[in-house]
Design a protein around this motif. Structure first.
Motif, mmCIF file in Angstrom:
data_model
loop_
_atom_site.group_PDB
_atom_site.id
_atom_site.type_symbol
_atom_site.label_atom_id
_atom_site.label_comp_id
_atom_site.label_asym_id
_atom_site.label_seq_id
_atom_site.Cartn_x
_atom_site.Cartn_y
_atom_site.Cartn_z
ATOM 1 N N ALA B 36 82.438 33.428 17.402
ATOM 2 C CA ALA B 36 81.324 32.894 17.146
ATOM 3 C C ALA B 36 81.048 33.256 19.091
ATOM 4 O O ALA B 36 79.835 33.075 19.359
ATOM 5 N N ILE B 37 81.516 32.303 19.894
ATOM 6 C CA ILE B 37 81.503 31.161 20.792
ATOM 7 C C ILE B 37 81.490 32.980 21.418
ATOM 8 O O ILE B 37 80.252 33.326 22.447
ATOM 9 N N LEU B 38 82.260 33.426 22.147
ATOM 10 C CA LEU B 38 82.642 34.671 22.832
ATOM 11 C C LEU B 38 81.962 36.357 22.125
ATOM 12 O O LEU B 38 80.689 36.310 23.266
ATOM 13 N N LEU B 39 80.780 36.472 21.040
ATOM 14 C CA LEU B 39 79.666 36.951 20.510
ATOM 15 C C LEU B 39 78.681 36.131 21.575
ATOM 16 O O LEU B 39 77.819 37.067 22.019
ATOM 17 N N GLY B 40 78.391 35.808 21.116
ATOM 18 C CA GLY B 40 77.257 34.875 22.077
ATOM 19 C C GLY B 40 77.298 34.755 23.481
ATOM 20 O O GLY B 40 76.138 34.889 23.756
ATOM 21 N N PHE B 41 78.271 34.638 24.075
ATOM 22 C CA PHE B 41 77.956 34.395 25.240
ATOM 23 C C PHE B 41 78.286 36.253 26.027
ATOM 24 O O PHE B 41 77.436 36.863 26.686
ATOM 25 N N SER B 42 78.856 37.128 24.481
ATOM 26 C CA SER B 42 78.171 38.515 25.026
ATOM 27 C C SER B 42 77.027 39.289 25.379
ATOM 28 O O SER B 42 76.186 39.555 25.735
ATOM 29 N N LEU B 43 76.686 38.242 23.942
ATOM 30 C CA LEU B 43 74.877 38.419 24.173
ATOM 31 C C LEU B 43 74.060 38.290 25.227
ATOM 32 O O LEU B 43 73.040 38.367 25.418
ATOM 33 N N LEU B 44 74.745 37.109 25.145
ATOM 34 C CA LEU B 44 74.348 35.505 26.873
ATOM 35 C C LEU B 44 74.379 37.258 27.980
ATOM 36 O O LEU B 44 73.075 36.942 28.776
ATOM 37 N N CYS B 45 75.176 38.007 27.887
ATOM 38 C CA CYS B 45 75.868 38.104 29.780
ATOM 39 C C CYS B 45 74.398 39.335 29.354
ATOM 40 O O CYS B 45 74.142 40.152 30.464
ATOM 41 N N LEU B 47 71.440 39.763 27.691
ATOM 42 C CA LEU B 47 70.005 38.961 27.719
ATOM 43 C C LEU B 47 69.597 38.454 29.286
ATOM 44 O O LEU B 47 68.442 39.277 29.783
ATOM 45 N N PHE B 48 70.745 38.672 29.871
ATOM 46 C CA PHE B 48 70.716 37.812 31.367
ATOM 47 C C PHE B 48 70.408 39.663 32.477
ATOM 48 O O PHE B 48 69.790 39.034 33.258
ATOM 49 N N LEU B 123 67.283 43.254 10.534
ATOM 50 C CA LEU B 123 68.234 42.502 11.213
ATOM 51 C C LEU B 123 69.427 42.682 12.790
ATOM 52 O O LEU B 123 68.717 42.409 12.876
ATOM 53 N N SER B 124 69.674 44.012 11.934
ATOM 54 C CA SER B 124 70.499 44.745 13.119
ATOM 55 C C SER B 124 69.400 44.550 13.803
ATOM 56 O O SER B 124 69.625 45.513 15.469
ATOM 57 N N SER B 125 68.273 45.377 14.207
ATOM 58 C CA SER B 125 67.753 46.106 14.925
ATOM 59 C C SER B 125 66.445 45.573 15.151
ATOM 60 O O SER B 125 66.625 45.301 16.634
ATOM 61 N N LEU B 126 66.427 44.023 14.881
ATOM 62 C CA LEU B 126 65.796 43.380 15.339
ATOM 63 C C LEU B 126 66.766 42.282 16.281
ATOM 64 O O LEU B 126 65.804 41.900 17.644
ATOM 65 N N LEU B 127 68.114 42.323 16.245
ATOM 66 C CA LEU B 127 68.792 41.670 16.689
ATOM 67 C C LEU B 127 68.654 42.419 18.167
ATOM 68 O O LEU B 127 68.672 41.730 19.795
ATOM 69 N N SER B 128 68.637 43.895 18.429
ATOM 70 C CA SER B 128 69.399 44.289 20.144
ATOM 71 C C SER B 128 67.753 44.396 20.885
ATOM 72 O O SER B 128 68.104 44.629 21.395
ATOM 73 N N CYS B 129 66.583 44.854 19.287
ATOM 74 C CA CYS B 129 65.260 44.454 20.094
ATOM 75 C C CYS B 129 65.043 43.424 21.016
ATOM 76 O O CYS B 129 64.676 43.409 22.349
ATOM 77 N N THR B 130 66.035 42.246 20.057
ATOM 78 C CA THR B 130 65.051 40.523 20.638
ATOM 79 C C THR B 130 65.819 41.052 22.323
ATOM 80 O O THR B 130 65.831 40.040 23.461
ATOM 81 N N ILE B 131 67.446 41.577 22.161
ATOM 82 C CA ILE B 131 68.832 41.455 23.557
ATOM 83 C C ILE B 131 67.418 41.966 25.108
ATOM 84 O O ILE B 131 67.508 41.573 25.694
ATOM 85 N N VAL B 132 66.976 43.167 24.220
ATOM 86 C CA VAL B 132 65.723 43.658 25.899
ATOM 87 C C VAL B 132 64.345 42.273 26.298
ATOM 88 O O VAL B 132 63.984 42.398 26.982
ATOM 89 N N TRP B 133 63.704 42.644 24.911
ATOM 90 C CA TRP B 133 62.147 42.344 24.996
ATOM 91 C C TRP B 133 62.400 41.018 25.045
ATOM 92 O O TRP B 133 61.219 40.612 25.141
#
Lengths: 234, 534
Positions: B36-45, B47-48, B123-133
């Motif tokens: 979970a930490i690894l996934l969260g970290f990847s998403l944050l990267c 996102l930034f 939900l998968s689309s929402l996750l992808s969109c959140t990362i960019v939007w």
């Protein structure tokens, strides 16, 4: 043909096969029966050389499997209980692969593939990928591949599972033909009626130990094999 | 019923975290938390990364008074990212799920199965969109460009955009499902589609870095075109800036599209889910077969296995693809390469040995492909076939090694020779490059095979578990990369001191010795292990 002397195989502290001795002569169809987990598959795997055993000796046509596994494997064929075959090949490519490994020349393999695929009614499907085969079709393909190099001894684990009645009947005839030509068959089964009608000899194994073996009449006498088996299992 | 279906979908999702794909064992709490930490970290990267893009873009568009363009650009990025991330996933969630037949056999209307699956796609689309939007919205409001109404609309647009991504993904996934039901060689199609996907992805990332500058240079022109033509995306941009009417029109249009797609899918889903392979059934015609030798048969079998699996090809073959693409690029850019070298003659003669650099690059790229580290595990439940045959286990293992060498060495030589011709490298040095690359591949094939024999996994249910994951694949890929870098470093130092050809021979020697030692181990201990694996 096959001599198993004092075979012992353990998984950790549990003895799967315990001092099992069995001799199978040329011309014999030998049935191997026992409940689930009795040690049938372990015994068959030890005989095929794909499982090391702790004690005892196994000889095929006088050749010890421990010392000369490749020589023994030239004489035998094995069909496991679940014929997982190469799904990335078509049926015919699989048979040609098997024939290549056994060094069967083109004319002989073509003749045998034609003969056995006709008998088992699989010829039309040989160009299909194995991934498209049903369980029964895979079983038929495994049977053809086993018969391809004219083995002296055929070892089969539950060979009738998944076969349609006609294919089961054909397989029984094929088994008898092997024995008539001087070969031998050693197979495990849960279908006691088949064992009773088909086998020349039978061995009953319980918790890794051979509890009874011999000709069909020696084992069951006047009773049915089923009643003898159930009595021994209690 | 719907609740039960959704619960099943969520529990499947949860299993990805809590159960290992290797053998299906339950993961420890520590492993789940770590993942979970690894996934969260990847998403944050990621996102930034998008936040980093949003800052210059917002400044550029604000300067020109075209805030709407900022959201148009991020809207397009969100759609692209969302669709690229969801199309293949949609196919596996919606159309190719393993429990389709099981669910259809139960008294559940197909439309309800579809709904539960569409929720997961959404939900998968929402996750992808959140990362960019989301970073774009945060940056826009942090900069103080927005109003409260605009912020509410921007947040609502995240959900609307996700619905649009779901629609596009469902349609693309539908297309993939229809094509895959009708084609025979799915592996090749998958490989081509995946390579196109990777190519588009990298082009997208590459272009994004240039995007602020490109927009700055052409902002008036872009605004003029979109605004002048009253393009639908213009209204989307206005809606994101807080204008009620464009926002309402865009939202209604997307919802209508979503409803229409759902309606069409609900009417056709049963046919798609139950469609059998409609390709023509191959009929066997007897013909004279050709006999092959044992080793040739084993090699052919390995190649058939390789070409049958897109996962195997893509994950074990990235290096080979790069080598081939590199050779094509080198031919196209031959003049540029030659002029680059001729422009820096002093640097080349004093600090860089071109043959050594080529050899190092080839070794590093070759380290990206390893077949042997999964080849034993890939036998899976069919391992009995080879074990019961009268063939030495060492021959089986050598066939696996040889395939590794062939599949990497040929493209490496194509690129090596291409570069040697373009950069006018001597024949002797070219031979030394080939020799070094061969020794590197021989070493790595032996290492990968040894790792797989020591840590085999025959109980996989998804072949990706042994091709991409697990100790043999991980250790082999890291060792390959590390070894490639060591080879490169040694070549750099030695080539300047004693010349490229002797340096390559010196580096090749320990690799060859190591490869021989692996070979010895594999033919004795490795063969013993293989013979009794079950």
């Amino acid at each position: 043909m096959l001599k198993i002397n004092n075979l012992t195989k353990s998984y950790g502290s549990k003895k799967a096969v315990d001092g099992l001795s069995l001799h199978i002569n040329a011309g014999e169809i030998y049935g191997f029966i026992g409940h689930n987990g009795a040690g049938k598959t372990t015994t068959l795997k030890c005989v095929t050389g794909i499982m090391h055993f702790d004690e005892g000796d196994i000889e095929i046509c006088g050749i010890p499997i421990k010392d000369k596994p490749t020589d023994c494997k030239r004489l035998i064929a094995y069909i496991p209980d679940n014929p997982d075959l190469y799904e990335f090949m078509t049926g015919i490519k699989f048979l040609n692969f098997v024939a290549d490994i056994y060094g069967i020349d083109s004319a002989t393999r073509d003749e045998r593939i034609s003969k056995y695929s006709d008998l088992l009614e699989l010829k039309a499907d040989l160009a299909q990928p194995i991934s498209a085969y049903s369980h029964g079709m895979k079983q038929k393909l495994a049977i053809i591949s086993a018969w391809l190099h004219d083995p002296k001894l055929i070892l089969m684990d539950e060979p009738f599972v998944g076969l349609d009645p006609k294919a089961s009947h054909t397989l029984k005839l094929m088994m008898r033909e092997v024995c008539d030509n001087g070969g031998a068959i050693f197979f495990s089964t849960h279908v006691l009626e088949v064992a009773e009608k088909l086998c020349d000899k039978v061995a009953i194994i319980k918790e890794g130990k051979l509890i009874k073996s011999g000709t069909m009449s020696e084992v069951k006498g006047d009773a049915s094999l089923e009643s003898v088996f159930l009595e021994l299992e209690e | 019923m719907l609740k039960a279906l959704l619960k099943k979908e969520f529990s499947q999702l949860g299993q990805l975290f809590s159960f290992s794909r290797q053998g299906g064992k339950k993961r420890s709490t520590g492993a789940v938390v770590g993942m979970a930490i690894l996934l969260g970290f990847s998403l944050l990267c990621v996102l930034f990364m998008f936040y980093g893009i949003s800052v210059p873009l917002s400044l550029v568009t604000a300067q020109s008074g075209a805030d709407w363009l900022y959201f148009v650009l991020f809207g397009i990025m969100t759609l692209l990212f969302g669709v690229l991330g969801s199309a293949f996933l949609t196919n596996s969630i919606l159309y190719s799920a393993h429990d389709n037949e099981f669910l259809l056999s139960m008294p559940i209307p197909p439309s309800k199965i579809l709904f539960s699956r569409v929720v997961m796609v959404y939900l998968s689309s929402l996750l992808s969109c959140t990362i960019v939007w989301l970073p774009a919205v945060i940056n826009f409001n942090v900069m103080g460009f927005g109003s409260v109404t605009a912020l509410i609309f921007q947040i609502l647009l995240l959900f609307i955009l996700s619905a649009l991504v779901t629609v596009i993904s469902c349609l693309l996934g539908w297309g993939i499902a229809l094509i895959s039901k009708r084609i025979h060689n799915k592996s090749f199609i998958s490989v081509i589609l995946s390579l196109v996907f990777i190519g588009v992805y990298y082009l997208f990332i590459f272009r994004m870095r240039e995007l602020p500058n490109t927009i700055l240079a052409n902002i008036d022109h872009i605004s003029e075109i979109l605004e002048g033509n009253k393009n639908p995306v213009y209204y989307f941009g206005l809606g994101a800036c807080g204008e009620v009417l464009p926002f309402t029109v865009f939202t209604l249009a997307v919802l209508l599209l979503f409803a229409l797609t759902y309606f069409i899918l609900s009417k056709t889903i049963f046919g798609i889910l139950t469609a059998e392979h409609s390709g023509k059934k191959a009929v066997y015609h007897e013909k004279q077969s050709k006999q092959s030798g044992i080793f040739a048969a084993l090699i052919k079998k390995e190649f058939k296995r390789y070409f049958s699996s897109a996962t195997y090809m893509l994950n074990s073959n990235l290096g080979s693809f790069i080598l081939i693409i590199g050779a094509i690029a080198a031919i196209i850019k031959a003049d540029a390469l030659q002029s680059l070298i001729s422009e820096i003659p002093d640097l080349v003669s004093s600090f860089i040995s071109i043959p050594a650099v080529i050899a190092a690059i080839l070794c590093i790229i070759c380290s990206m492909g390893s077949y042997t580290c999964a080849s034993v595990s890939l036998e899976g439940r069919t391992i009995w076939v080879l074990q019961t045959m009268p063939v030495a286990a060492s021959a089986v293992l050598r066939a696996k090694e040889l395939m590794h060498i062939i599949l990497n060495f040929i493209p490496a030589i194509i690129l090596g020779v291409t570069l040697a011709v373009i950069l006018q490298i001597s024949f002797v040095e070219t031979i030394c490059i080939a020799l070094l690359v061969f020794c590197f591949l021989w070493f790595m094939s032996g290492f990968g095979l040894m790792m797989n024999l020591l840590k085999p996994n025959l109980e996989w249910t998804n072949e990706a578990a042994v091709i991409k994951q697990g100790i043999p694949a991980t250790v082999t890929s890291f060792t390959g990369l590390l070894l490639g870098l060591i080879v490169g470093g040694l070549l750099y130092l030695l080539a300047l001191a004693i010349g490229a050809a002797p340096a390559m021979l010196i580096v090749a020697l320990p690799l060859a010795v190591g490869a021989l030692l692996f070979d010895r181990w594999i033919s004795k201990r490795g063969a013993e292990i293989f013979s009794t694996l079950n």
